[in-house]
Design a protein around this motif. Structure first.
Motif, PDB file in Angstrom:
ATOM      1  N   GLU A 245       0.998  -0.849   0.109  1.00 27.60           N
ATOM      2  CA  GLU A 245      -0.132   0.159  -0.392  1.00 27.60           C
ATOM      3  C   GLU A 245       0.722   1.130  -0.051  1.00 27.60           C
ATOM      4  O   GLU A 245       0.853   2.213  -1.053  1.00 27.60           O
ATOM      5  CB  GLU A 245      -0.800  -0.041   1.208  1.00 27.60           C
ATOM      6  N   GLU A 246       2.014   1.499   0.623  1.00 27.47           N
ATOM      7  CA  GLU A 246       2.776   2.097   0.795  1.00 27.47           C
ATOM      8  C   GLU A 246       4.000   2.558  -0.986  1.00 27.47           C
ATOM      9  O   GLU A 246       3.369   4.008  -1.140  1.00 27.47           O
ATOM     10  CB  GLU A 246       3.702   1.845   1.752  1.00 27.47           C
ATOM     11  N   ALA A 247       3.829   1.125  -1.169  1.00 25.56           N
ATOM     12  CA  ALA A 247       4.939   2.086  -2.421  1.00 25.56           C
ATOM     13  C   ALA A 247       3.478   2.191  -3.532  1.00 25.56           C
ATOM     14  O   ALA A 247       3.756   2.833  -4.405  1.00 25.56           O
ATOM     15  CB  ALA A 247       4.920   0.195  -3.059  1.00 25.56           C
ATOM     16  N   VAL A 248       1.985   2.019  -3.134  1.00 29.14           N
ATOM     17  CA  VAL A 248       1.235   2.073  -4.544  1.00 29.14           C
ATOM     18  C   VAL A 248       1.208   3.921  -3.956  1.00 29.14           C
ATOM     19  O   VAL A 248       1.314   3.959  -4.924  1.00 29.14           O
ATOM     20  CB  VAL A 248       0.019   1.299  -3.970  1.00 29.14           C
ATOM     21  N   THR A 249       1.185   3.653  -2.645  1.00 30.71           N
ATOM     22  CA  THR A 249       0.424   5.381  -2.562  1.00 30.71           C
ATOM     23  C   THR A 249       1.897   6.041  -2.762  1.00 30.71           C
ATOM     24  O   THR A 249       1.746   7.239  -3.971  1.00 30.71           O
ATOM     25  CB  THR A 249       1.084   5.180  -1.247  1.00 30.71           C
ATOM     26  N   ILE A 250       3.169   5.934  -3.426  1.00 36.85           N
ATOM     27  CA  ILE A 250       4.417   6.357  -3.010  1.00 36.85           C
ATOM     28  C   ILE A 250       4.275   6.739  -4.801  1.00 36.85           C
ATOM     29  O   ILE A 250       4.777   7.980  -5.750  1.00 36.85           O
ATOM     30  CB  ILE A 250       5.631   6.395  -3.179  1.00 36.85           C
ATOM     31  N   ALA A 251       4.484   5.867  -5.524  1.00 35.85           N
ATOM     32  CA  ALA A 251       3.997   5.696  -7.190  1.00 35.85           C
ATOM     33  C   ALA A 251       2.921   6.871  -6.990  1.00 35.85           C
ATOM     34  O   ALA A 251       3.302   7.406  -8.894  1.00 35.85           O
ATOM     35  CB  ALA A 251       3.552   4.532  -7.253  1.00 35.85           C
ATOM     36  N   VAL A 252       1.509   7.087  -6.588  1.00 39.26           N
ATOM     37  CA  VAL A 252       0.703   7.575  -7.368  1.00 39.26           C
ATOM     38  C   VAL A 252       1.185   8.806  -6.998  1.00 39.26           C
ATOM     39  O   VAL A 252       1.214   9.911  -8.333  1.00 39.26           O
ATOM     40  CB  VAL A 252      -0.751   7.304  -6.834  1.00 39.26           C
ATOM     41  N   HIS A 253       2.185   8.668  -5.905  1.00 40.85           N
ATOM     42  CA  HIS A 253       2.327  10.713  -5.955  1.00 40.85           C
ATOM     43  C   HIS A 253       3.159  10.910  -6.594  1.00 40.85           C
ATOM     44  O   HIS A 253       2.839  11.885  -7.298  1.00 40.85           O
ATOM     45  CB  HIS A 253       2.925  11.235  -4.699  1.00 40.85           C
ATOM     46  N   GLY A 254       3.956   9.925  -6.917  1.00 41.62           N
ATOM     47  CA  GLY A 254       5.294  10.112  -8.382  1.00 41.62           C
ATOM     48  C   GLY A 254       4.502  10.440  -9.759  1.00 41.62           C
ATOM     49  O   GLY A 254       5.018  11.244 -10.202  1.00 41.62           O
ATOM     50  N   ALA A 255       3.884   9.720 -10.266  1.00 38.49           N
ATOM     51  CA  ALA A 255       2.202  10.271 -11.130  1.00 38.49           C
ATOM     52  C   ALA A 255       2.275  11.494 -11.067  1.00 38.49           C
ATOM     53  O   ALA A 255       2.315  11.943 -12.342  1.00 38.49           O
ATOM     54  CB  ALA A 255       2.198   8.582 -11.975  1.00 38.49           C
ATOM     55  N   THR A 256       1.231  11.647 -10.780  1.00 36.59           N
ATOM     56  CA  THR A 256       0.769  12.445 -10.505  1.00 36.59           C
ATOM     57  C   THR A 256       2.016  13.774 -10.295  1.00 36.59           C
ATOM     58  O   THR A 256       1.520  14.387 -10.807  1.00 36.59           O
ATOM     59  CB  THR A 256       0.208  12.905  -8.351  1.00 36.59           C
ATOM     60  N   LYS A 257       2.804  14.019  -9.941  1.00 32.82           N
ATOM     61  CA  LYS A 257       3.996  15.219  -9.829  1.00 32.82           C
ATOM     62  C   LYS A 257       5.092  15.081 -11.125  1.00 32.82           C
ATOM     63  O   LYS A 257       4.957  16.189 -12.014  1.00 32.82           O
ATOM     64  CB  LYS A 257       5.497  14.829  -8.867  1.00 32.82           C
ATOM     65  N   ALA A 258       4.678  13.922 -12.036  1.00 27.97           N
ATOM     66  CA  ALA A 258       5.136  13.750 -13.617  1.00 27.97           C
ATOM     67  C   ALA A 258       4.161  14.236 -14.530  1.00 27.97           C
ATOM     68  O   ALA A 258       4.653  15.467 -15.394  1.00 27.97           O
ATOM     69  CB  ALA A 258       5.721  12.450 -13.526  1.00 27.97           C
ATOM     70  N   VAL A 259       3.129  13.906 -13.709  1.00 33.56           N
ATOM     71  CA  VAL A 259       1.722  14.302 -14.687  1.00 33.56           C
ATOM     72  C   VAL A 259       2.178  15.509 -14.820  1.00 33.56           C
ATOM     73  O   VAL A 259       2.273  16.968 -15.990  1.00 33.56           O
ATOM     74  CB  VAL A 259       0.880  14.193 -14.866  1.00 33.56           C
ATOM     75  N   GLY A 260       1.924  16.511 -14.186  1.00 38.91           N
ATOM     76  CA  GLY A 260       2.180  18.592 -13.228  1.00 38.91           C
ATOM     77  C   GLY A 260       4.065  18.539 -13.963  1.00 38.91           C
ATOM     78  O   GLY A 260       2.994  19.936 -15.151  1.00 38.91           O
ATOM     79  N   MET A 261       4.129  18.597 -14.039  1.00 37.34           N
ATOM     80  CA  MET A 261       5.637  18.650 -14.310  1.00 37.34           C
ATOM     81  C   MET A 261       5.628  18.519 -16.016  1.00 37.34           C
ATOM     82  O   MET A 261       6.227  19.293 -16.601  1.00 37.34           O
ATOM     83  CB  MET A 261       7.114  17.598 -14.209  1.00 37.34           C
TER      84      MET A 261
END
Length: 88
Positions: free
Chosen positions: A62-78
């Protein structure tokens, strides 16, 4: 029993123990109940440990998925920011 006689025994009798002799007491009901309880306790302990390990693995996932989603969201924003036209 000689070693030759041991070798001559059929494979189907390997691991078979002889019936108790008069000098060996048969296990009592209490002995059997104690052994069953001991085995039960060992099984429950093993299952409990396994369950705790599964819970820990799920928490890590669950932690890994949360980190991955956060990273993907940040990447899309960038990426969106990078494709914007500069304001002149």
């Amino acid at each position: 029993m000689t070693s030759d006689e041991k070798e001559a025994q059929p494979a189907s009798q390997e691991g078979v123990t002889a019936a108790p002799t008069a000098s060996q007491a048969a296990p009592t009901t209490d002995d059997l109940a104690t052994q069953i309880q001991r085995t039960h306790d060992q099984i429950v302990a093993a299952l409990t440990t396994s369950y705790q390990e599964v819970e820990e693995a799920m928490r890590i996932a669950e932690e890994a998925v949360t980190i991955a989603v956060h990273g993907a969201t940040k990447a899309v924003g960038m990426a969106q920011q990078a494709t914007k036209k500069p304001d002149d």
